[in-house]
Design a protein around this motif. Structure first.
Motif, PDB file in Angstrom:
ATOM      1  N   PRO A   1     -19.459   5.094  -5.149  1.00 49.67           N
ATOM      2  CA  PRO A   1     -20.444   5.341  -4.094  1.00 49.67           C
ATOM      3  C   PRO A   1     -20.470   4.292  -2.994  1.00 49.67           C
ATOM      4  CG  PRO A   1     -21.521   4.420  -6.022  1.00 49.67           C
ATOM      5  CD  PRO A   1     -20.087   4.632  -6.400  1.00 49.67           C
ATOM      6  N   LEU A   2     -20.018   3.078  -3.253  1.00 54.21           N
ATOM      7  CA  LEU A   2     -20.175   1.998  -2.293  1.00 54.21           C
ATOM      8  C   LEU A   2     -18.980   1.817  -1.370  1.00 54.21           C
ATOM      9  CD1 LEU A   2     -21.867  -0.665  -4.597  1.00 54.21           C
ATOM     10  CD2 LEU A   2     -22.938   1.001  -3.085  1.00 54.21           C
ATOM     11  N   GLY A   3     -17.820   2.224  -1.782  1.00 51.97           N
ATOM     12  CA  GLY A   3     -16.631   2.100  -0.963  1.00 51.97           C
ATOM     13  C   GLY A   3     -15.819   3.353  -1.082  1.00 51.97           C
ATOM     14  N   SER A   4     -14.576   3.213  -1.463  1.00 53.11           N
ATOM     15  CA  SER A   4     -13.762   4.385  -1.723  1.00 53.11           C
ATOM     16  C   SER A   4     -12.640   4.008  -2.662  1.00 53.11           C
ATOM     17  CB  SER A   4     -13.212   4.974  -0.425  1.00 53.11           C
ATOM     18  OG  SER A   4     -12.210   4.151   0.119  1.00 53.11           O
ATOM     19  N   THR A   5     -11.866   5.000  -3.025  1.00 48.38           N
ATOM     20  CA  THR A   5     -10.722   4.800  -3.899  1.00 48.38           C
ATOM     21  C   THR A   5      -9.459   5.132  -3.129  1.00 48.38           C
ATOM     22  OG1 THR A   5     -11.991   5.342  -5.892  1.00 48.38           O
ATOM     23  CG2 THR A   5      -9.601   5.577  -6.015  1.00 48.38           C
ATOM     24  N   LEU A   6      -8.465   4.281  -3.253  1.00 46.68           N
ATOM     25  CA  LEU A   6      -7.154   4.556  -2.698  1.00 46.68           C
ATOM     26  C   LEU A   6      -6.301   5.129  -3.820  1.00 46.68           C
ATOM     27  CD1 LEU A   6      -5.502   4.178  -0.038  1.00 46.68           C
ATOM     28  CD2 LEU A   6      -4.568   2.095  -1.075  1.00 46.68           C
ATOM     29  N   PHE A   7      -5.917   6.393  -3.679  1.00 49.86           N
ATOM     30  CA  PHE A   7      -5.041   7.031  -4.654  1.00 49.86           C
ATOM     31  C   PHE A   7      -3.600   6.851  -4.202  1.00 49.86           C
ATOM     32  CE2 PHE A   7      -9.035   9.374  -5.208  1.00 49.86           C
ATOM     33  CZ  PHE A   7      -9.183   9.305  -6.578  1.00 49.86           C
ATOM     34  N   ILE A   8      -2.735   6.502  -5.134  1.00 47.43           N
ATOM     35  CA  ILE A   8      -1.343   6.174  -4.818  1.00 47.43           C
ATOM     36  C   ILE A   8      -0.419   6.946  -5.746  1.00 47.43           C
ATOM     37  CG2 ILE A   8       0.359   4.329  -4.587  1.00 47.43           C
ATOM     38  CD1 ILE A   8      -2.205   2.409  -4.601  1.00 47.43           C
ATOM     39  N   THR A   9       0.501   7.704  -5.167  1.00 48.82           N
ATOM     40  CA  THR A   9       1.562   8.332  -5.956  1.00 48.82           C
ATOM     41  C   THR A   9       2.764   7.401  -5.912  1.00 48.82           C
ATOM     42  OG1 THR A   9       2.144   9.630  -3.988  1.00 48.82           O
ATOM     43  CG2 THR A   9       0.809  10.705  -5.676  1.00 48.82           C
ATOM     44  N   ALA A  10       3.218   6.973  -7.079  1.00 49.51           N
ATOM     45  CA  ALA A  10       4.281   5.976  -7.157  1.00 49.51           C
ATOM     46  C   ALA A  10       5.268   6.380  -8.248  1.00 49.51           C
ATOM     47  CB  ALA A  10       3.707   4.589  -7.448  1.00 49.51           C
ATOM     48  N   SER A  11       6.380   6.936  -7.833  1.00 49.78           N
ATOM     49  CA  SER A  11       7.448   7.331  -8.755  1.00 49.78           C
ATOM     50  C   SER A  11       6.915   8.286  -9.827  1.00 49.78           C
ATOM     51  CB  SER A  11       8.113   6.096  -9.365  1.00 49.78           C
ATOM     52  OG  SER A  11       8.648   5.268  -8.345  1.00 49.78           O
TER      53      SER A  11
ATOM     54  N   SER B   1      -4.914   4.402  -8.953  1.00 53.42           N
ATOM     55  CA  SER B   1      -6.072   4.279  -8.077  1.00 53.42           C
ATOM     56  C   SER B   1      -6.436   2.812  -7.920  1.00 53.42           C
ATOM     57  CB  SER B   1      -7.270   5.059  -8.625  1.00 53.42           C
ATOM     58  OG  SER B   1      -7.758   4.479  -9.820  1.00 53.42           O
ATOM     59  N   VAL B   2      -6.926   2.471  -6.722  1.00 51.25           N
ATOM     60  CA  VAL B   2      -7.368   1.108  -6.413  1.00 51.25           C
ATOM     61  C   VAL B   2      -8.716   1.201  -5.710  1.00 51.25           C
ATOM     62  CG1 VAL B   2      -6.880  -1.010  -5.137  1.00 51.25           C
ATOM     63  CG2 VAL B   2      -4.999   0.254  -6.204  1.00 51.25           C
ATOM     64  N   LYS B   3      -9.705   0.425  -6.151  1.00 50.36           N
ATOM     65  CA  LYS B   3     -11.018   0.412  -5.523  1.00 50.36           C
ATOM     66  C   LYS B   3     -10.991  -0.430  -4.251  1.00 50.36           C
ATOM     67  CE  LYS B   3     -12.889   2.765  -8.885  1.00 50.36           C
ATOM     68  NZ  LYS B   3     -13.293   4.173  -8.696  1.00 50.36           N
ATOM     69  N   LEU B   4     -11.608   0.080  -3.188  1.00 48.89           N
ATOM     70  CA  LEU B   4     -11.664  -0.614  -1.904  1.00 48.89           C
ATOM     71  C   LEU B   4     -13.110  -0.802  -1.456  1.00 48.89           C
ATOM     72  CD1 LEU B   4      -8.845   1.221   0.110  1.00 48.89           C
ATOM     73  CD2 LEU B   4      -8.646  -0.850  -1.272  1.00 48.89           C
ATOM     74  N   ARG B   5     -13.290  -1.689  -0.479  1.00 50.92           N
ATOM     75  CA  ARG B   5     -14.603  -1.909   0.125  1.00 50.92           C
ATOM     76  C   ARG B   5     -14.843  -0.952   1.290  1.00 50.92           C
ATOM     77  NH1 ARG B   5     -17.099  -6.987  -0.774  1.00 50.92           N
ATOM     78  NH2 ARG B   5     -15.838  -8.537  -1.884  1.00 50.92           N
TER      79      ARG B   5
ATOM     80  N   ASP C   1      -9.616  -9.799   2.393  1.00 55.65           N
ATOM     81  CA  ASP C   1     -10.719  -9.818   1.443  1.00 55.65           C
ATOM     82  C   ASP C   1     -11.883  -8.939   1.886  1.00 55.65           C
ATOM     83  OD1 ASP C   1      -9.326 -11.599  -0.161  1.00 55.65           O
ATOM     84  OD2 ASP C   1     -10.113 -13.347   0.900  1.00 55.65           O
ATOM     85  N   GLU C   2     -11.913  -8.561   3.155  1.00 57.97           N
ATOM     86  CA  GLU C   2     -12.942  -7.646   3.639  1.00 57.97           C
ATOM     87  C   GLU C   2     -12.673  -6.210   3.185  1.00 57.97           C
ATOM     88  OE1 GLU C   2     -13.101  -7.967   7.846  1.00 57.97           O
ATOM     89  OE2 GLU C   2     -13.286 -10.158   7.846  1.00 57.97           O
ATOM     90  N   LEU C   3     -11.435  -5.956   2.745  1.00 60.29           N
ATOM     91  CA  LEU C   3     -11.026  -4.595   2.398  1.00 60.29           C
ATOM     92  C   LEU C   3     -10.889  -4.370   0.902  1.00 60.29           C
ATOM     93  CD1 LEU C   3      -8.186  -4.258   5.083  1.00 60.29           C
ATOM     94  CD2 LEU C   3     -10.630  -3.768   5.344  1.00 60.29           C
ATOM     95  N   LEU C   4     -10.442  -5.391   0.183  1.00 64.25           N
ATOM     96  CA  LEU C   4     -10.192  -5.260  -1.249  1.00 64.25           C
ATOM     97  C   LEU C   4     -11.310  -5.889  -2.069  1.00 64.25           C
ATOM     98  CD1 LEU C   4      -6.386  -6.133  -1.473  1.00 64.25           C
ATOM     99  CD2 LEU C   4      -7.458  -3.900  -1.158  1.00 64.25           C
ATOM    100  N   VAL C   5     -11.692  -5.232  -3.125  1.00 67.23           N
ATOM    101  CA  VAL C   5     -12.688  -5.760  -4.046  1.00 67.23           C
ATOM    102  C   VAL C   5     -12.081  -6.950  -4.792  1.00 67.23           C
ATOM    103  CG1 VAL C   5     -14.121  -5.238  -6.053  1.00 67.23           C
ATOM    104  CG2 VAL C   5     -13.726  -3.484  -4.298  1.00 67.23           C
ATOM    105  N   PRO C   6     -12.776  -8.108  -4.885  1.00 67.55           N
ATOM    106  CA  PRO C   6     -12.229  -9.276  -5.581  1.00 67.55           C
ATOM    107  C   PRO C   6     -11.782  -8.925  -7.004  1.00 67.55           C
ATOM    108  CG  PRO C   6     -14.233  -9.871  -4.416  1.00 67.55           C
ATOM    109  CD  PRO C   6     -14.118  -8.374  -4.324  1.00 67.55           C
ATOM    110  N   GLY C   7     -10.606  -9.404  -7.359  1.00 70.35           N
ATOM    111  CA  GLY C   7     -10.081  -9.170  -8.690  1.00 70.35           C
ATOM    112  C   GLY C   7      -9.616  -7.755  -8.932  1.00 70.35           C
ATOM    113  N   THR C   8      -9.507  -6.974  -7.857  1.00 71.36           N
ATOM    114  CA  THR C   8      -9.121  -5.576  -8.026  1.00 71.36           C
ATOM    115  C   THR C   8      -7.722  -5.442  -8.601  1.00 71.36           C
ATOM    116  OG1 THR C   8      -9.029  -3.438  -6.891  1.00 71.36           O
ATOM    117  CG2 THR C   8      -8.095  -5.300  -5.723  1.00 71.36           C
ATOM    118  N   THR C   9      -7.521  -4.381  -9.315  1.00 72.24           N
ATOM    119  CA  THR C   9      -6.207  -4.086  -9.864  1.00 72.24           C
ATOM    120  C   THR C   9      -5.986  -2.585  -9.795  1.00 72.24           C
ATOM    121  OG1 THR C   9      -4.734  -4.411 -11.766  1.00 72.24           O
ATOM    122  CG2 THR C   9      -7.022  -3.806 -12.228  1.00 72.24           C
ATOM    123  N   ALA C  10      -4.766  -2.184  -9.955  1.00 73.63           N
ATOM    124  CA  ALA C  10      -4.442  -0.757  -9.913  1.00 73.63           C
ATOM    125  C   ALA C  10      -4.647  -0.145 -11.296  1.00 73.63           C
ATOM    126  CB  ALA C  10      -3.005  -0.558  -9.452  1.00 73.63           C
ATOM    127  N   GLN C  11      -5.319   0.982 -11.326  1.00 80.62           N
ATOM    128  CA  GLN C  11      -5.512   1.715 -12.576  1.00 80.62           C
ATOM    129  C   GLN C  11      -4.541   2.880 -12.622  1.00 80.62           C
ATOM    130  OE1 GLN C  11      -9.380   3.468 -13.059  1.00 80.62           O
ATOM    131  NE2 GLN C  11      -8.916   4.335 -15.073  1.00 80.62           N
TER     132      GLN C  11
END
Length: 293
Positions: free
Chosen positions: A269-279, A284-288, A11-21
């Motif tokens: 601006p507050l964290g970063s985005t994890l970009f994922i190539t999947a098939s 993208s997923v927002k992170l802390r 929970d220190e890494l992922l934004v609560p309720g986060t989902t992949a866009q």
């Protein structure tokens, strides 16, 4: 996206309720994401369709190069030039500022390298890459081993720093670059090495063994965040591992994840985005946290 928690520290890494866009879809096999902070855009490849793309919040997805040499892994050097692992010509190329493509690495001791897969750049400018052979290429192999290499652009020196992998794939440095993580697709594990002052490796050990029962996928792309946590695509999605090797959690996507990278688009601006190539898609997923710099 489904999140599997193995530790509350996730929970220190992922934004609560986060989902992949899902940002864009329709690719043959999306791979090799690399974020360019100079232009606020993401580079990634479509391995099957011989293309390199860019994506940005301002312009969406655009074709950057076609044909790409069947590029897989990408990275950017300190000057923002794109390095590309091109599997068909069996080389690493560099795209110059004027768009010219320069063959950077093609041979080791007079023998053609096997099939460059993933590449990263150390702060001193040295280039590290994995070179597993693929029978799918249909070409005879010159080198009898699947190696991990270090290349010095300033001297042209190419060195083998590990040659005992089954199929080396993703690689990433710890935040202070004292450690190098390398995963093995066939062995489904991650090893970690200490990095000597001359860039060579020593004291290698098993860092993590991925659970193949978690779902489809294999050890592939890998990145490290600013706290030293390791993110690796593998069976059942993206594994998030603490610097100790403890599994913190796993992110399951609708498609098999192949590779990933951190980025900081203007809207994050507050964290970063994890970009994922999947098939067939880019997510993208927002992170802390941000990626290791």
């Amino acid at each position: 996206m489904k999140i599997i928690r193995y530790s509350d520290r996730l929970d220190e890494l992922l934004v609560p309720g986060t989902t992949a866009q899902k940002l864009v879809s329709g690719f043959g096999f999306a791979e090799g994401p690399a974020w360019c902070p100079h232009t606020d855009r993401l580079y990634f490849t479509d391995f099957m369709n011989y293309r390199i793309y860019t994506w940005s919040e301002a312009h969406g997805v655009q074709v950057f190069r076609e044909p790409s040499g069947r590029a897989v892994g990408l990275a950017l050097d300190a000057e923002g030039r794109l390095l590309s692992c091109e599997t068909e010509p069996r080389r690493i190329s560099r795209t110059e500022k004027d768009g010219t493509v320069t063959p950077l690495i093609t041979h080791y001791q007079g023998m053609r390298i096997n099939n460059t897969n993933d590449v990263i750049v150390k702060k001193d400018g040295s280039v590290y890459f994995t070179d597993p052979y693929s029978t799918a290429l249909g070409a005879p192999r010159d080198l009898p081993f699947n190696g991990v290499y270090r290349y010095e652009p300033w001297s042209g020196t190419l060195s083998v720093i590990a040659d005992d992998f089954n199929r080396p794939n993703g690689l990433a440095f710890s935040p202070d670059e004292s450690l190098l993580y390398v995963d093995d697709t066939n062995e489904q594990n991650v090893r970690v090495y200490e990095v000597a002052s001359d860039g060579s490796l020593h004291s290698g050990r098993l860092f993590a063994q991925l659970d193949t029962s978690a779902g489809p996928g294999a050890a592939d792309g890998m990145k490290v965040d600013e706290r030293g946590n390791v993110y690796v695509t593998g069976p059942g999605g993206i594994w998030i591992l603490a610097p100790s090797g403890e599994t913190l959690g796993r992110m399951e996507l609708p498609e098999v994840a192949a590779n990933l990278c951190f980025g900081t688009p203007p809207a994050s601006p507050l964290g970063s985005t994890l970009f994922i190539t999947a098939s067939s898609s880019l997510y993208s997923v927002k992170l802390r946290v941000r990626g290791a710099i």
